[in-house]
Design an enzyme around this catalytic site. Structure first.
Site, mmCIF file in Angstrom:
data_model
loop_
_atom_site.group_PDB
_atom_site.id
_atom_site.type_symbol
_atom_site.label_atom_id
_atom_site.label_comp_id
_atom_site.label_asym_id
_atom_site.label_seq_id
_atom_site.Cartn_x
_atom_site.Cartn_y
_atom_site.Cartn_z
ATOM 1 N N HIS A 1 6.333 -77.247 -27.669
ATOM 2 C CA HIS A 1 7.021 -76.215 -28.446
ATOM 3 C C HIS A 1 8.464 -76.112 -27.960
ATOM 4 O O HIS A 1 8.802 -76.559 -26.860
ATOM 5 C CB HIS A 1 6.324 -74.875 -28.281
ATOM 6 N N GLU B 1 10.325 -73.630 -26.832
ATOM 7 C CA GLU B 1 10.569 -72.922 -25.572
ATOM 8 C C GLU B 1 10.100 -73.755 -24.380
ATOM 9 O O GLU B 1 10.785 -73.805 -23.352
ATOM 10 C CB GLU B 1 9.853 -71.567 -25.574
ATOM 11 N N CYS C 1 5.092 -68.012 -29.047
ATOM 12 C CA CYS C 1 3.633 -67.949 -29.115
ATOM 13 C C CYS C 1 3.105 -67.578 -27.721
ATOM 14 O O CYS C 1 3.868 -67.553 -26.749
ATOM 15 C CB CYS C 1 3.068 -69.296 -29.560
ATOM 16 N N CYS D 1 3.986 -70.217 -24.966
ATOM 17 C CA CYS D 1 5.394 -70.220 -24.592
ATOM 18 C C CYS D 1 5.769 -68.965 -23.822
ATOM 19 O O CYS D 1 6.539 -69.022 -22.860
ATOM 20 C CB CYS D 1 6.264 -70.380 -25.831
#
Length: 161
Positions: free
Chosen positions: A58, A60, A88, A91
């Protein structure tokens, strides 16, 4: 507008720009993130899930990894993260583990859900006791695994997290 407001908007705009650019290039979903220390960008990331077949890639996470590599540390105290979208659960946990000072984000999790990126079920599952979650989980060999923690506690050259 204060200097911190200007900096926040500048870094959020860069995270959003990355989300568009890398999505259009086929790197993954429409997410971008920046890690900054003061006025300096020390890490950049974008969603690379589809392009790397890595569900943990992801924006991040990739920004945190980039910042840690550049700064040669796993502790990002003194840094802030700017994300094109509310992180999320995975993250968010990584942001806490990296000890970032602050999180700034643009779009919310509801916005992501409308686009098909709905992680509400994960947030809900995390709030449940382990035995009530939809993912069956078992605990086995606890004593054997705990022995590693016992050894860690007395290890003279351990690196504190």
């Amino acid at each position: 507008m204060t200097d911190s407001d200007t900096r926040r908007e500048r870094f959020l705009r860069e995270a959003i720009r990355l989300s568009f650019e890398k999505m259009r290039e086929g790197e993954g979903g429409p997410f971008g993130a920046i890690v900054a220390r003061g006025d300096e960008i020390v890490g950049i990331g974008w969603n690379r899930v589809a392009s790397t077949n890595d569900p943990t890639a992801h924006a991040e996470i990739t920004a945190v990894r980039d910042a840690c590599q550049r700064l040669q540390t796993f502790n990002l105290s003194g840094c802030e993260i700017y994300s094109s979208c509310e992180p999320c659960p995975m993250c968010l946990a990584a942001i806490y583990w990296a000890r970032l000072d602050r999180l700034h984000y643009a779009a919310g999790r509801e916005d992501a859900a409308e686009a098909g990126f709905d992680d509400a079920h994960i947030f809900a599952q995390m709030a449940l006791p382990c035995q009530e979650r939809s993912l069956p989980s078992t605990q086995t060999l606890r004593d054997q695994a705990r022995a590693a923690f016992d050894e860690w506690r007395v290890k003279a050259d351990r690196v504190e997290y």
